[in-house]
Write a protein that holds these residues in place. Structure first.
Motif: not given
Ligand code: FUC
Length: 732
Positions: A318-319, A331-335, A589-591, A631-634
């Protein structure tokens, strides 16, 4: 070809706004602080493992109960919550490796001037430069893929100007030992199951280097180089005391050929291109055009992928590979219900197909076998399945809650493999890499789907990713997740069956399963248009609690799928209504959601709406360092939008290769060029346009082929010989 530079004029005050460098397995975020530099570090496998695997006994029987309720037209959310709650798992977080802090001692008692913080995206080199009194300071950083090492240098234009003290921090217990010129950091992941080690070697030119066993102090050096290696569950090599310049030259020779392959070049103004990004974003927010920012954003999207997904690395999470926390957002995981797939939307068209290979290794080596176990134990099905999120430990079961009861994650991932093949038809890749996963995924759905009374195949219990619809029971209106055959399931499975059949047509590996798949395809539902003229998201025309929902799942067959295209004008129109409705209720509204909308408008040939969405992305979902923010960074928004920027200029999902299919009509976009974008069929395209019209293009093909090129309203038949460039001139 000019160097593309992402330019900032301030130090980062937050992690999210620091400067990313990476080589796939390793990443670093550099704050560029004058008095205190922070270098936050990542190693891709520092990831907490959840060990409490769920016992799937009875899941299947309970699922059947829920499925029956849905087939009877009942709302099954409440019973599902009760019956299935014990079976929803979760994954641990990808973790930071910690931070190297450098306290910098300037002898000049003077203000700092001329500060700049840049990334040369072409060379893959980050830098900081400033003047302090009479001394000009420079810092240079990069992540070397050939050496799997991070390198950082502080230098100045006067002898003995570099003095600093270095120490290491992490928001959890670590052991730091400094000996000679090397600092060794050891720690454990939050689950305590995995250990990691970093080695940081300090090389000072001139001056003195001393250590107290924990920190390093360097006094009056001409320059200082820091080399970092890291590994999880094993020792990293101690960095060689390299010549920084030789290492840098090797890095540029490795990195820049990838970056030079492709680019978008809307005509832009040199003085605006030279502005720092925050000033450019501010101008945009005031309503000014800045097509040059699209050029930069596209390049940055390529830079981020090349830096986070390469060789034998894991795929970008995710990041990407960058995360400053122990417990990261999501979790900065794999969605896998949009995010991981979106990370690779630009890989093929933007000419970085090698960067998709880590995703395919991950699918085959990390997901395939665990997914087979989940298919068997949870569903009593053959094949393989992944739900809406995963990790590096092969998590494939339902997670989180009712919205996690969605079996399509792996099926959607198959599209990346199939697209890789379409862009560069290579039978060996298809047989060895793509086919094993695609076949197993198909097999799951052949078992999983059940016929309804009319003989139509249904998926489910499932959801339309994270969205809900209204049901009224006993006069009370409630929002429900669970359903049968939401449009996205239908679209993803239809495409999966088609690609599987196409694989068999090339490989001829399994005639029996091909027959099963063809029979299943003939029993799949189609797409429906609702009362308001919109494409329906569910099998029934429900009202929605959140009509501006960020997921636009039912648009899948337009993009990234291809079943809705210029040959299905009614469905195109229905999607126009759908997108209008989503946006009028605050959608995008999300990136990543905004990035998806740009792609959708590109596929609808609505360049002006695509440009509006780009403006929205820049205004609302872009941080000062051009990171996408949820947000936040993705990172998905960076990647998805880069794909869309290409999709506006070149499309090849139908039987034609289309030039400028969605060029915005505003003056700012009327002149420009692109180079190195890829079209399906092994074709690479350069093109230039003036006053909104294509004036020339160059096509190259991997093998002898014939292209139907669509330019404006014309379709031109072009014969191409392997590796020969064909220039077409369309006049002024
Ligand atoms: C999906 C999205 C969220 C977020 C998360 C990581 O679940 O619905 O918006 O992007 O992934």
């Amino acid at each position: 070809m000019k160097h593309t530079v992402l330019h900032l004029d301030n130090e980062a005050t937050t992690w999210e706004n620091a400067t990313p460098v990476g080589c796939g397995k390793l990443g670093a975020m550099l704050y560029g602080g004058v008095e205190r530099e922070i270098i936050q570090l990542n190693e891709e496998k520092i990831w907490a493992e959840r060990t409490n695997r769920i016992d799937p006994t009875e899941f299947c029987a309970r699922l059947d109960t829920i499925r029956k309720l849905l087939h009877q037209g009942k709302n099954a959310d409440a019973p599902a919550k009760e019956l299935l709650a014990p079976y929803f798992g979760g994954v641990g977080s990808y973790e930071t490796a910690g931070e190297l802090h450098l306290d910098i001692f300037h002898s000049e008692n003077a203000p700092t001037t001329d500060y700049r913080r840049d990334i040369d995206l072409t060379d893959g080199v980050a830098s900081v430069a400033y003047t302090r009194g009479e001394v000009h300071h420079t810092r240079t950083a990069f992540a070397s893929y050939p050496q799997q090492m991070l390198a950082y240098r502080l230098s100045a234009d006067q002898h003995g100007a570099i003095s600093l003290r270095a120490h290491y921090e992490r928001q959890s217990e670590i052991t730091v030992t400094a000996q000679g010129d090397t600092m060794t950091v050891q720690g454990k992941t939050a689950c305590s199951k995995h250990t990691f080690t970093l080695k940081l070697r300090f090389v000072a030119d001139g001056g003195t280097l001393t250590t107290d066993g924990k920190t390093m102090t360097i006094t009056a050096a001409d320059s200082v180089c820091i080399y970092v290696t890291a590994a999880t569950d094993t020792e990293p090599p101690t960095p060689d005391a390299w010549s920084f310049d030789a290492l840098l030259a090797e890095h540029i020779a490795d990195f820049s050929p990838f970056m030079r392959r492709a680019g978008i070049c809307y005509q832009s103004e040199t003085d605006i291109d030279a502005l720092p990004v925050p000033a450019r974003l501010a101008r945009l927010r005031e309503g000014h055009d800045d097509p040059g920012l699209i050029n930069l954003y596209f390049h940055f999207g390529r830079y981020l992928l090349l830096s986070s997904s390469r060789g034998s690395s894991l795929p970008a999470n995710l990041q990407g590979v960058w995360n400053g926390d122990i417990h990261a957002p999501w979790g900065s995981d794999y969605h896998t219900n949009v995010n991981l797939q979106m990370n690779y939307w630009h890989a093929e068209v933007a000419n970085l197909p090698e960067c998709a290979l880590p995703l395919f290794h991950y699918m085959n080596d990390y997901l395939l076998a665990p997914g087979q176990t989940v298919a068997r134990d949870f569903y009593h099905c053959r094949g393989t399945v992944v739900h809406h999120l995963s990790d590096i430990y092969g998590f494939a079961a339902p997670a989180d809650g009712l919205w996690g009861l969605w079996q399509l994650g792996g099926a959607w991932l198959c599209y990346a493999m199939w697209e890789h093949y379409l862009f560069s038809p290579d039978e060996d890749f298809l047989r060895r890499v793509a086919y094993p996963y695609i076949r197993e995924c198909t097999r799951f759905f052949l078992d999983f789907m059940v016929e309804d009374e009319s003989g139509t195949l249904t998926t489910g219990p499932s959801t339309s990713p994270e969205n809900t619809y209204f049901v009224t029971e006993d006069g009370v209106r409630t929002a429900a997740h669970l359903c049968l055959s939401p449009t996205m399931d239908v679209a993803v499975v239809r495409g999966l069956l088609q690609m599987y059949i196409a694989c068999e047509d090339v490989l001829g590996a399994d005639a029996a399963q091909r027959r099963e798949a063809a029979a299943a395809l003939s029993k799949m539902p189609g797409y429906q248009i609702g009362a308001r003229g919109q494409l329906m998201e569910w099998q029934q025309d429900y009202d929605e609690p959140e009509p501006g929902h960020r997921h636009i799942s039912h648009a899948f067959p337009l993009y990234p799928g291809r079943e809705i295209n210029r040959d299905t004008p009614d469905l195109m129109n229905a999607l126009r209504v759908t997108l209008r409705e989503r946006l009028s209720h605050g959608g995008g509204h999300t990136g990543w959601s905004c990035a998806w909308l740009i792609n959708l408008y590109a596929r609808l040939y609505q360049g002006d709406d695509a440009a509006d969405m780009i403006a929205k992305l820049f205004k609302n979902s872009t941080l000062d360092n051009l990171f996408d923010t949820h947000p936040p960074f993705q990172i998905d928004g960076n990647f998805g939008a880069a794909a869309a920027m290409a999709e506006m200029l070149l499309q090849s999902h139908t039987d034609t290769v289309d030039l400028l299919p969605a060029l915005p009509s505003a003056l700012a976009y009327q002149n420009g060029s692109f180079y190195g974008l890829r079209a399906r069929g092994g074709i690479t395209v350069d093109a230039a346009w003036r006053d909104g019209r294509v004036i020339s293009c160059t096509l190259r093909a991997e093998r002898d082929t014939v292209v139907k090129l669509r330019v404006g309203k014309k379709i031109i038949r072009v014969e191409l010989a392997a590796d020969e460039a064909k220039n077409l001139d369309f006049g002024k």
